[in-house]
Design a protein around this motif. Structure first.
Motif, mmCIF file in Angstrom:
data_model
loop_
_atom_site.group_PDB
_atom_site.id
_atom_site.type_symbol
_atom_site.label_atom_id
_atom_site.label_comp_id
_atom_site.label_asym_id
_atom_site.label_seq_id
_atom_site.Cartn_x
_atom_site.Cartn_y
_atom_site.Cartn_z
ATOM 1 N N ILE A 100 3.637 -32.463 4.268
ATOM 2 C CA ILE A 100 5.072 -32.801 4.244
ATOM 3 C C ILE A 100 5.780 -32.245 5.491
ATOM 4 N N ILE A 101 5.736 -30.924 5.643
ATOM 5 C CA ILE A 101 6.509 -30.330 6.752
ATOM 6 C C ILE A 101 5.876 -30.686 8.098
ATOM 7 N N GLY A 102 4.547 -30.687 8.142
ATOM 8 C CA GLY A 102 3.865 -31.062 9.386
ATOM 9 C C GLY A 102 4.203 -32.495 9.785
ATOM 10 N N THR A 103 4.201 -33.395 8.828
ATOM 11 C CA THR A 103 4.549 -34.793 9.127
ATOM 12 C C THR A 103 6.008 -34.892 9.577
ATOM 13 N N PHE A 104 6.861 -34.115 8.930
ATOM 14 C CA PHE A 104 8.278 -34.099 9.331
ATOM 15 C C PHE A 104 8.423 -33.654 10.796
ATOM 16 N N ASN A 105 7.703 -32.576 11.155
ATOM 17 C CA ASN A 105 7.725 -32.093 12.550
ATOM 18 C C ASN A 105 7.308 -33.182 13.517
ATOM 19 N N LEU A 106 6.188 -33.820 13.167
ATOM 20 C CA LEU A 106 5.641 -34.853 14.049
ATOM 21 C C LEU A 106 6.626 -36.015 14.193
ATOM 22 N N LEU A 107 7.290 -36.359 13.107
ATOM 23 C CA LEU A 107 8.283 -37.441 13.163
ATOM 24 C C LEU A 107 9.469 -37.051 14.043
ATOM 25 N N GLU A 108 9.920 -35.802 13.896
ATOM 26 C CA GLU A 108 11.056 -35.342 14.707
ATOM 27 C C GLU A 108 10.710 -35.359 16.196
ATOM 28 N N VAL A 109 9.514 -34.835 16.507
ATOM 29 C CA VAL A 109 9.083 -34.840 17.909
ATOM 30 C C VAL A 109 8.988 -36.282 18.396
ATOM 31 N N SER A 110 8.401 -37.141 17.575
ATOM 32 C CA SER A 110 8.190 -38.538 17.977
ATOM 33 C C SER A 110 9.526 -39.249 18.181
ATOM 34 N N LYS A 111 10.482 -38.946 17.315
ATOM 35 C CA LYS A 111 11.808 -39.575 17.442
ATOM 36 C C LYS A 111 12.452 -39.192 18.773
ATOM 37 N N GLN A 112 12.409 -37.893 19.083
ATOM 38 C CA GLN A 112 13.025 -37.439 20.341
ATOM 39 C C GLN A 112 12.307 -38.055 21.539
ATOM 40 N N TYR A 113 10.986 -38.094 21.458
ATOM 41 C CA TYR A 113 10.174 -38.672 22.541
ATOM 42 C C TYR A 113 10.502 -40.163 22.691
ATOM 43 N N TYR A 114 10.536 -40.865 21.572
ATOM 44 C CA TYR A 114 10.790 -42.319 21.573
ATOM 45 C C TYR A 114 12.171 -42.638 22.172
ATOM 46 N N ASN A 115 13.150 -41.833 21.809
ATOM 47 C CA ASN A 115 14.512 -42.090 22.295
ATOM 48 C C ASN A 115 14.636 -41.988 23.812
ATOM 49 N N ASN A 116 13.715 -41.229 24.415
ATOM 50 C CA ASN A 116 13.765 -41.073 25.874
ATOM 51 C C ASN A 116 12.903 -42.089 26.620
ATOM 52 N N LEU A 117 12.239 -42.980 25.897
ATOM 53 C CA LEU A 117 11.409 -43.992 26.572
ATOM 54 C C LEU A 117 12.297 -45.113 27.103
ATOM 55 N N ASP A 118 11.795 -45.846 28.123
ATOM 56 C CA ASP A 118 12.574 -47.010 28.555
ATOM 57 C C ASP A 118 12.305 -48.169 27.584
ATOM 58 N N GLU A 119 13.027 -49.261 27.736
ATOM 59 C CA GLU A 119 12.982 -50.342 26.734
ATOM 60 C C GLU A 119 11.582 -50.926 26.572
ATOM 61 N N LYS A 120 10.873 -51.096 27.682
ATOM 62 C CA LYS A 120 9.528 -51.671 27.619
ATOM 63 C C LYS A 120 8.579 -50.723 26.870
ATOM 64 N N GLN A 121 8.701 -49.441 27.203
ATOM 65 C CA GLN A 121 7.844 -48.458 26.518
ATOM 66 C C GLN A 121 8.173 -48.407 25.026
ATOM 67 N N LYS A 122 9.463 -48.548 24.726
ATOM 68 C CA LYS A 122 9.874 -48.549 23.311
ATOM 69 C C LYS A 122 9.241 -49.718 22.559
ATOM 70 N N ASP A 123 9.241 -50.893 23.200
ATOM 71 C CA ASP A 123 8.663 -52.082 22.552
ATOM 72 C C ASP A 123 7.193 -51.866 22.214
ATOM 73 N N ASN A 124 6.501 -51.138 23.082
ATOM 74 C CA ASN A 124 5.058 -50.956 22.882
ATOM 75 C C ASN A 124 4.715 -49.808 21.942
ATOM 76 N N PHE A 125 5.652 -48.872 21.753
ATOM 77 C CA PHE A 125 5.307 -47.647 21.023
ATOM 78 C C PHE A 125 5.082 -47.910 19.522
ATOM 79 N N ARG A 126 4.086 -47.214 18.965
ATOM 80 C CA ARG A 126 3.825 -47.290 17.516
ATOM 81 C C ARG A 126 3.547 -45.897 16.969
#
Ligand code: NAD
Ligand code: DAU
Length: 350
Positions: A100-126
């Motif tokens: 639970i908490i580990g997945t939450f951490n990973l999601l938070e990190v991923s959200k911050q990382y994703y928000n800083n990607l450019d539009e093309k990188q965002k389209d490709n990210f999963r």
């Protein structure tokens, strides 16, 4: 470059093998090497130079954030978890922390990382979250298999913790637009599985002249899928899966535990007969049932078959034969993971 968590575990290590057999794209592997993580599973790798192992715990936000922002993966596949139901019954705390908490951490990190990607990188990210069919609870004998619409009804601390992580993943898609996909797979088997799970445990105990423990009456049913088929399903989902969707993955191989154990004993009787020529089935011992033991799991895999052109390549007979044969030929791997020697080796390495 893709990044996976839990790549030293059973399914994660098989995924790395499968990935590097098919692609020339590098793979970062974050794993904290709990008792279930084993770098020996990654010793014989195709294109070894494309695999980078990083010892890290998904519960450590800063560490994970630093890794993801350094390597900038185009996808994250989240396998890391505490995965053994019996351990969750004995002591659920680690399951709450990592799942639970580990997945939450990973999601938070991923959200911050994703928000800083450019539009093309965002389209490709999963962000692919590897969950389990156990979140759907237990089926009676005459109920149809689990579909993607089956309501959640987890029964063990393990499945409850996985269900909680699924809900967090779903919420990060709906609230923040993180491009997530959730998978629910049935019971996996194959090489590199830690011998606490039914199939490798039976093989190990049979060969070491120990009792083969069957919980309750042995009539609980699981739907078995060869791990390589699971890995291929994840590859198809990464390539073609729809964001925000859920995919059930299963082999349509429903077997009672007793059937599974007898099949293994029959194969061992042929491949490595006991010295006294009696069957390994003589070692079967019915013991006290698991608390809250789910009766039956079964997966309806129509969605992934129809939409993502996936189908299992193994039937249970071919898959279990190959698995027993692998364990017979890799007893050193088994001895390493259970002997404590592996822990000593880790202390030397890290
Ligand atoms: P496993 O227990 O063999 O491996 C888990 C891996 O995660 C280990 O390498 C471990 O060291 C690592 N890990 C654990 N806690 C960690 C942490 N805090 N930080 C970093 N790494 C950590 O599990 P598995 O059987 O390979 O399962 C992988 C995933 O697939 C899990 O999420 C599980 O719920 C899911 N799943 C498993 C099955 C199955 O039959 N095995 C079926 C369906 C879904
Ligand atoms: O369904 C997917 C799940 O399959 C995954 O999410 C879990 O991570 C994975 O561990 C597995 O859970 P199970 O509880 O089904 O697997 P396990 O191998 O522990 O047990 C399989 C069946 O065999 C189950 O009905 C319990 C029984 N069993 C298990 C052991 C270890 C025995 O009868 N004796 C045993 O010693």
């Amino acid at each position: 470059m893709i990044l996976i968590t839990g790549g030293a575990g059973f399914i994660g290590s098989n995924f790395i093998h499968t990935w590097l057999e098919q692609f020339d794209e590098s793979i970062i592997n974050i794993d904290s090497l709990t008792y279930a993580g084993n770098l020996h599973s990654l010793e014989i790798l195709n294109k070894k130079e494309l695999h980078k192992f990083i010892l890290a715990d998904i519960n450590h936000f800063e560490q994970i954030s630093q890794i993801i922002n350094t390597y900038k993966p185009r996808a994250i596949i989240h396998f890391a978890a505490e995965s053994h139901v019996d351990r969750s019954i004995h002591n659920p705390q680690n399951f709450i922390n990592t799942n639970i908490i580990g997945t939450f951490n990973l999601l938070e990190v991923s959200k911050q990382y994703y928000n800083n990607l450019d539009e093309k990188q965002k389209d490709n990210f999963r962000f692919i979250h590897i969950s389990t069919d156990e979140v759907y609870g237990s089926l009676s004998l005459n109920e149809p298999p689990f579909t993607e619409q089956t309501p959640y009804a987890p029964n063990s601390p393990y499945s409850a913790s996985k269900a909680a992580s699924d809900h967090l993943v779903r919420s990060y898609y709906h609230t923040y637009g993180l491009p997530c996909i959730i998978t629910h797979c049935s019971n996996n088997y194959g090489c590199y599985q830690f011998p606490e799970k039914l199939i490798p445990l039976v093989i190990f105990n049979a060969l070491n002249n120990k009792n083969i423990p069957i919980y309750g009456d042995g009539l609980n049913i699981r739907d078995w899928l060869h791990v390589e088929d699971h890995c291929q399903a994840i590859i198809n989902i990464l390539a073609q899966g729809k964001i925000g969707e859920v995919y059930n993955i299963g082999g349509c191989n429903e077997k009672t535990n007793l059937e599974v154990v007898n099949t293994i004993c029959n194969i061992l009787d042929k491949l490595q007969p006991r010295a006294d020529k009696k069957s390994y089935a003589e070692q079967i011992n019915f013991i006290k049932d698991r608390l809250g033991h789910d009766k039956r799991y079964a997966i309806d895999n129509n969605k992934i078959q129809n939409e993502l052109n996936w189908a299992p390549q193994y039937n249970f007979e071919s898959g279990i034969y190959k698995t027993v044969d692998w364990y017979l030929n890799n007893q050193e791997w088994v001895n390493n993971v259970i002997s404590g020697e592996y822990q000593n080796w880790l202390n030397i390495q890290y």
